[in-house]
Motif scaffolding. Structure first.
Motif, PDB file in Angstrom:
ATOM      1  N   ARG A 245      40.328  19.294  36.754  1.00 29.06           N
ATOM      2  CA  ARG A 245      41.608  19.128  37.440  1.00 29.06           C
ATOM      3  C   ARG A 245      42.621  20.196  37.022  1.00 29.06           C
ATOM      4  O   ARG A 245      43.457  20.604  37.817  1.00 29.06           O
ATOM      5  CB  ARG A 245      42.180  17.729  37.174  1.00 29.06           C
ATOM      6  N   ILE A 246      42.537  20.637  35.752  1.00 30.27           N
ATOM      7  CA  ILE A 246      43.507  21.629  35.293  1.00 30.27           C
ATOM      8  C   ILE A 246      43.062  23.039  35.633  1.00 30.27           C
ATOM      9  O   ILE A 246      43.861  23.875  36.079  1.00 30.27           O
ATOM     10  CB  ILE A 246      43.729  21.499  33.768  1.00 30.27           C
ATOM     11  N   LEU A 247      41.773  23.328  35.456  1.00 25.42           N
ATOM     12  CA  LEU A 247      41.280  24.680  35.683  1.00 25.42           C
ATOM     13  C   LEU A 247      40.924  24.948  37.129  1.00 25.42           C
ATOM     14  O   LEU A 247      40.820  26.107  37.542  1.00 25.42           O
ATOM     15  CB  LEU A 247      40.037  24.944  34.816  1.00 25.42           C
ATOM     16  N   GLY A 248      40.709  23.870  37.915  1.00 27.08           N
ATOM     17  CA  GLY A 248      40.324  24.055  39.308  1.00 27.08           C
ATOM     18  C   GLY A 248      41.454  24.652  40.123  1.00 27.08           C
ATOM     19  O   GLY A 248      42.605  24.742  39.678  1.00 27.08           O
ATOM     20  N   PRO A 249      41.148  25.059  41.355  1.00 29.61           N
ATOM     21  CA  PRO A 249      42.179  25.653  42.203  1.00 29.61           C
ATOM     22  C   PRO A 249      43.265  24.655  42.532  1.00 29.61           C
ATOM     23  O   PRO A 249      43.003  23.465  42.697  1.00 29.61           O
ATOM     24  CB  PRO A 249      41.405  26.071  43.468  1.00 29.61           C
TER      25      PRO A 249
ATOM     26  N   ARG B 207      37.080  10.463  37.079  1.00 31.35           N
ATOM     27  CA  ARG B 207      37.808  11.335  38.010  1.00 31.35           C
ATOM     28  C   ARG B 207      38.728  10.501  38.909  1.00 31.35           C
ATOM     29  O   ARG B 207      39.882  10.859  39.152  1.00 31.35           O
ATOM     30  CB  ARG B 207      36.806  12.124  38.852  1.00 31.35           C
ATOM     31  N   ARG B 208      38.214   9.378  39.395  1.00 30.53           N
ATOM     32  CA  ARG B 208      39.063   8.509  40.224  1.00 30.53           C
ATOM     33  C   ARG B 208      40.208   7.923  39.411  1.00 30.53           C
ATOM     34  O   ARG B 208      41.319   7.743  39.926  1.00 30.53           O
ATOM     35  CB  ARG B 208      38.214   7.390  40.837  1.00 30.53           C
ATOM     36  N   ALA B 209      39.944   7.607  38.143  1.00 31.63           N
ATOM     37  CA  ALA B 209      41.009   7.052  37.306  1.00 31.63           C
ATOM     38  C   ALA B 209      42.125   8.065  37.097  1.00 31.63           C
ATOM     39  O   ALA B 209      43.313   7.719  37.165  1.00 31.63           O
ATOM     40  CB  ALA B 209      40.426   6.603  35.963  1.00 31.63           C
TER      41      ALA B 209
ATOM     42  N   LEU C  75      18.437   6.006  29.176  1.00 28.29           N
ATOM     43  CA  LEU C  75      19.322   5.029  29.809  1.00 28.29           C
ATOM     44  C   LEU C  75      20.771   5.472  29.702  1.00 28.29           C
ATOM     45  O   LEU C  75      21.560   5.334  30.651  1.00 28.29           O
ATOM     46  CB  LEU C  75      19.138   3.662  29.143  1.00 28.29           C
ATOM     47  N   PHE C  76      21.140   6.022  28.568  1.00 33.06           N
ATOM     48  CA  PHE C  76      22.501   6.500  28.386  1.00 33.06           C
ATOM     49  C   PHE C  76      22.822   7.669  29.313  1.00 33.06           C
ATOM     50  O   PHE C  76      23.891   7.725  29.929  1.00 33.06           O
ATOM     51  CB  PHE C  76      22.683   6.918  26.932  1.00 33.06           C
ATOM     52  N   LEU C  77      21.898   8.609  29.435  1.00 28.85           N
ATOM     53  CA  LEU C  77      22.139   9.780  30.278  1.00 28.85           C
ATOM     54  C   LEU C  77      22.323   9.391  31.742  1.00 28.85           C
ATOM     55  O   LEU C  77      23.038  10.068  32.486  1.00 28.85           O
ATOM     56  CB  LEU C  77      20.996  10.781  30.128  1.00 28.85           C
ATOM     57  N   LEU C  78      21.683   8.291  32.161  1.00 32.38           N
ATOM     58  CA  LEU C  78      21.852   7.837  33.544  1.00 32.38           C
ATOM     59  C   LEU C  78      23.283   7.400  33.842  1.00 32.38           C
ATOM     60  O   LEU C  78      23.699   7.375  35.006  1.00 32.38           O
ATOM     61  CB  LEU C  78      20.892   6.673  33.838  1.00 32.38           C
ATOM     62  N   THR C  79      24.039   7.057  32.801  1.00 33.98           N
ATOM     63  CA  THR C  79      25.415   6.591  33.021  1.00 33.98           C
ATOM     64  C   THR C  79      26.423   7.730  33.055  1.00 33.98           C
ATOM     65  O   THR C  79      27.574   7.504  33.443  1.00 33.98           O
ATOM     66  CB  THR C  79      25.832   5.619  31.901  1.00 33.98           C
ATOM     67  N   LEU C  80      26.027   8.929  32.651  1.00 37.15           N
ATOM     68  CA  LEU C  80      27.011   9.997  32.508  1.00 37.15           C
ATOM     69  C   LEU C  80      27.652  10.373  33.836  1.00 37.15           C
ATOM     70  O   LEU C  80      28.874  10.508  33.943  1.00 37.15           O
ATOM     71  CB  LEU C  80      26.360  11.234  31.871  1.00 37.15           C
ATOM     72  N   ARG C  81      26.823  10.567  34.877  1.00 34.85           N
ATOM     73  CA  ARG C  81      27.371  11.029  36.157  1.00 34.85           C
ATOM     74  C   ARG C  81      28.285   9.987  36.804  1.00 34.85           C
ATOM     75  O   ARG C  81      29.405  10.306  37.204  1.00 34.85           O
ATOM     76  CB  ARG C  81      26.235  11.439  37.083  1.00 34.85           C
ATOM     77  N   PRO C  82      27.851   8.712  36.932  1.00 33.69           N
ATOM     78  CA  PRO C  82      28.789   7.735  37.523  1.00 33.69           C
ATOM     79  C   PRO C  82      30.034   7.514  36.687  1.00 33.69           C
ATOM     80  O   PRO C  82      31.110   7.262  37.224  1.00 33.69           O
ATOM     81  CB  PRO C  82      27.944   6.454  37.635  1.00 33.69           C
ATOM     82  N   MET C  83      29.916   7.621  35.356  1.00 30.29           N
ATOM     83  CA  MET C  83      31.115   7.474  34.539  1.00 30.29           C
ATOM     84  C   MET C  83      32.071   8.635  34.749  1.00 30.29           C
ATOM     85  O   MET C  83      33.291   8.459  34.745  1.00 30.29           O
ATOM     86  CB  MET C  83      30.739   7.366  33.063  1.00 30.29           C
ATOM     87  N   ALA C  84      31.520   9.837  34.939  1.00 33.11           N
ATOM     88  CA  ALA C  84      32.389  10.984  35.217  1.00 33.11           C
ATOM     89  C   ALA C  84      33.111  10.801  36.544  1.00 33.11           C
ATOM     90  O   ALA C  84      34.302  11.096  36.668  1.00 33.11           O
ATOM     91  CB  ALA C  84      31.568  12.271  35.233  1.00 33.11           C
ATOM     92  N   ALA C  85      32.386  10.298  37.558  1.00 29.85           N
ATOM     93  CA  ALA C  85      33.027  10.051  38.850  1.00 29.85           C
ATOM     94  C   ALA C  85      34.112   8.988  38.731  1.00 29.85           C
ATOM     95  O   ALA C  85      35.202   9.119  39.303  1.00 29.85           O
ATOM     96  CB  ALA C  85      31.976   9.633  39.876  1.00 29.85           C
ATOM     97  N   ALA C  86      33.835   7.934  37.965  1.00 30.78           N
ATOM     98  CA  ALA C  86      34.842   6.882  37.775  1.00 30.78           C
ATOM     99  C   ALA C  86      36.040   7.416  37.010  1.00 30.78           C
ATOM    100  O   ALA C  86      37.188   7.076  37.311  1.00 30.78           O
ATOM    101  CB  ALA C  86      34.219   5.697  37.040  1.00 30.78           C
TER     102      ALA C  86
END
Length: 604
Positions: free
Chosen positions: A331-335, A207-209, A194-205
């Motif tokens: 964000r820092i290492l990306g192009p 990123r938006r933050a 259940l915890f692992l299911l939250t990792l991807r949407p939390m990363a996306a959120a």
């Protein structure tokens, strides 16, 4: 119904499930860790000690019960408890040794990220032009680098601790009795899943933050650097609205993160509490399969003392620090984003939009089509379905009682306020949503409170037309009757100190600046209210002679009489026509005319 945000639509950011970020971050992360194998080996050795510590605590408790106290051998029981105590006390030097090695990872990471952020910002600045400044670098150099360092340190500590502590605890459970793993592992696996299911949407959120944080910082930096432009062009309210939108967006991303944090808390509850409950419920079943009381007590010790705290720390770190670290590193290492330089505003009036057939009439200077504006959903409209056409080269005066919507009308035409309904066009172009540089090329707005800045007289006059030569400046000074003031200040190169000028003198400087503006439309929002009648007449006549269109919010009746047409706003129905026509058609205008005539100081 007000629509102040209607002109500033942003397309939503494309969805990112985190795989792209992983592909960009993993290779440099591997290279970073490969260069620090010595630090990793020393961390691993300290972690092996921690694993042995976790194993010994539960093992010693189980044997203290089974071989000591329950067997009637108190001495043996106390000796085993002493072993458990030594294992617990050994945690202090282990922690000290781990932190000593951790600095060998976190500080090089921070230094490398700072260098990367600086290089990226310098590369963008080297592009030159208005698009070359990377204002988001402030966020990367301060907030984001510190987030990366702290998150990385937390992840190293928790991942290392969980792996070695869990290994010691699970080996201990297996050594006590294999049936214990059958009871403990399923709820642990459910909570982790259940915890692992939250990792991807939390990363996306996350990123938006961070994107919202950069956008807000970028907007604040731009606004601070453009205070003169915002004041001179009257675009302060629009900039304030945009800032409020960015603050609201940042708050919305925080709420999304909070919702996913609630899901993560549920997963923590499942993984952290169900194993203990399952073990309690399964005691009769375990006893029937030969699990001793000491083994049960040792199993509870493994869960409460080692396994569940390590799992809780891991899930917290991965859910918060892990997502933040992935996004920040991306964000820092990306192009670096490629920014195109914004086109310079045209020096003169832009051509009408679209091709025009031979013999076709040119687009009006100003056109309002069923324009409505309300400052609230239930508020009465300030302007209601207003239609207006102002021809090119025309001089229009706007009159009406205070608060009726005259300044609102000028802001709508200037493009600094968006209508709730309808359309506003200047020179055939819709003004709603246009950038400040485009609006500046279409119109010049002079508000009631004139804007004058510290600098030379020439700097102030040429602010809207930087390419103006000395002859142009002299012409503006002559036409607006500014010669006495300019001579008193020491000529065009003399210093201007705004606090030492009267309101009337500041308005004269602002009007001369507007006279020099290349924009084809001038909007005066009671911009002559501090001038005496003679100075007002001289200034308005000079601005009317200037090529282009003039719209004046009238302060005196003489302004309306001088205009080609008069627009009367009375809150019910607008009336537009010549002075004589409006006198005949508008009772309000007749009342205003009588009021103006009743004040000798304002008699035309």
């Amino acid at each position: 119904m007000t629509s102040a945000s209607a002109g500033d639509r942003r397309s939503p950011a494309p969805a990112d499930d985190g795989r792209g970020a992983l592909r960009r971050v993993v290779p440099p992360a591997r290279r970073f860790l490969a260069r620090r194998k010595g630090v990793l080996v020393r961390l691993g050795l300290w972690s092996l000690v921690e694993s042995a510590q976790a194993f010994l605590v539960g093992f010693a408790v189980a044997h203290a019960v089974d071989e000591g106290f329950l067997a009637g051998d108190t001495r043996r029981g106390l000796l085993w408890l002493a072993v458990a105590l030594v294992a617990v006390l050994s945690g202090a030097p282990v922690v000290r040794g781990v932190f000593a090695q951790l600095a060998g990872l976190t500080e090089p990471l921070r230094d490398g990220l700072v260098r990367r952020a600086v290089d990226r910002s310098m590369a963008l600045a080297a592009l030159g032009g208005p698009g070359g400044t990377d204002r988001a670098a402030v966020s990367r150099l301060t907030n984001q680098v510190e987030i990366a360092r702290d998150s990385f340190a937390g992840l190293v500590l928790t991942l290392r601790s969980f792996v070695f502590t869990a290994a010691g605890a699970l080996i201990g459970l297996l050594s006590l009795h294999p049936a214990l793993l059958v009871v403990v592992l399923p709820p642990l696996a459910v909570g982790l899943a259940l915890f692992l299911l939250t990792l991807r949407p939390m990363a996306a959120a996350q990123r938006r933050a961070l994107a919202a944080d950069e956008a807000l910082g970028d907007h604040a930096t731009r606004s601070r650097a453009a205070l003169r432009d915002l004041t001179a062009c009257g675009t302060g309210p629009e900039t304030e609205r945009r800032g409020a939108e960015l603050v609201a967006e940042a708050a919305a991303t925080a709420r999304v993160l909070a919702r996913w944090a609630a899901v993560r808390t549920t997963a923590l509850g499942v993984a952290g509490n169900l194993p203990v409950l399952a073990l309690l419920v399964a005691v009769p079943w375990l006893r029937g399969r030969g699990v001793t009381a000491g083994a049960l007590l040792g199993a509870f010790t493994y869960l409460v003392q080692s396994l569940l705290p390590a799992l809780h720390t891991l899930m917290t770190a991965l859910g918060a620090a892990g997502a933040r670290l992935l996004v920040v590193l991306d964000r820092i290492l990306g192009p670096a984003p490629v920014r195109e330089a914004a086109p310079a505003p045209p020096a003169r009036a832009p051509a009408p939009a679209g091709p025009r057939a031979p013999g076709a009439r040119p687009a009006p200077a100003v056109e309002l089509r069923s324009v409505t504006l309300s400052y609230g959903v239930r508020a009465e409209p300030v302007l209601d379905s207003l239609d207006l056409r102002v021809a090119r080269g025309e001089h229009l005066a706007v009159v009406g009682p205070s608060g009726i919507g005259k300044s609102t009308l000028t802001r709508l035409v200037a493009g600094t306020l968006a209508p709730s309904g309808g359309e506003v066009r200047v020179a055939g172009r819709a003004v709603t949503g246009r950038a400040a540089a485009e609006l500046a090329a279409l119109r010049t707005l002079v508000p009631q409170e004139a804007y004058v800045f510290t600098g030379t007289v020439g700097d102030n006059l040429a602010y809207l037309r930087p390419d103006a030569d000395r002859a142009d400046l002299d012409a503006a000074v002559r036409e607006l009757g500014l010669r006495p003031l300019v001579e008193r200040l020491g000529g065009l190169d003399g210093p201007v100190r705004p606090a030492e000028l009267t309101h009337a003198e500041r308005q004269l400087v602002a009007l001369a600046r507007a006279y020099l503006s290349p924009a084809p439309l001038l909007l005066l929002d009671e911009a002559t209210c501090h001038l005496d009648p003679a100075a007002e007449a001289h200034a308005e006549e000079a601005l009317a002679r200037r090529p282009g269109t003039l719209v004046v919010v009238a302060h005196r009746l003489s302004s309306a009489v001088r205009a080609d047409r008069v627009l009367v706003l009375d809150g019910v129905a607008a009336v537009c026509g010549t002075h004589e026509e409006v006198l005949d058609r508008s009772p309000l205008y007749r009342d205003l005319t009588g009021h103006w005539h009743g004040e000798p100081s304002r008699r035309p």
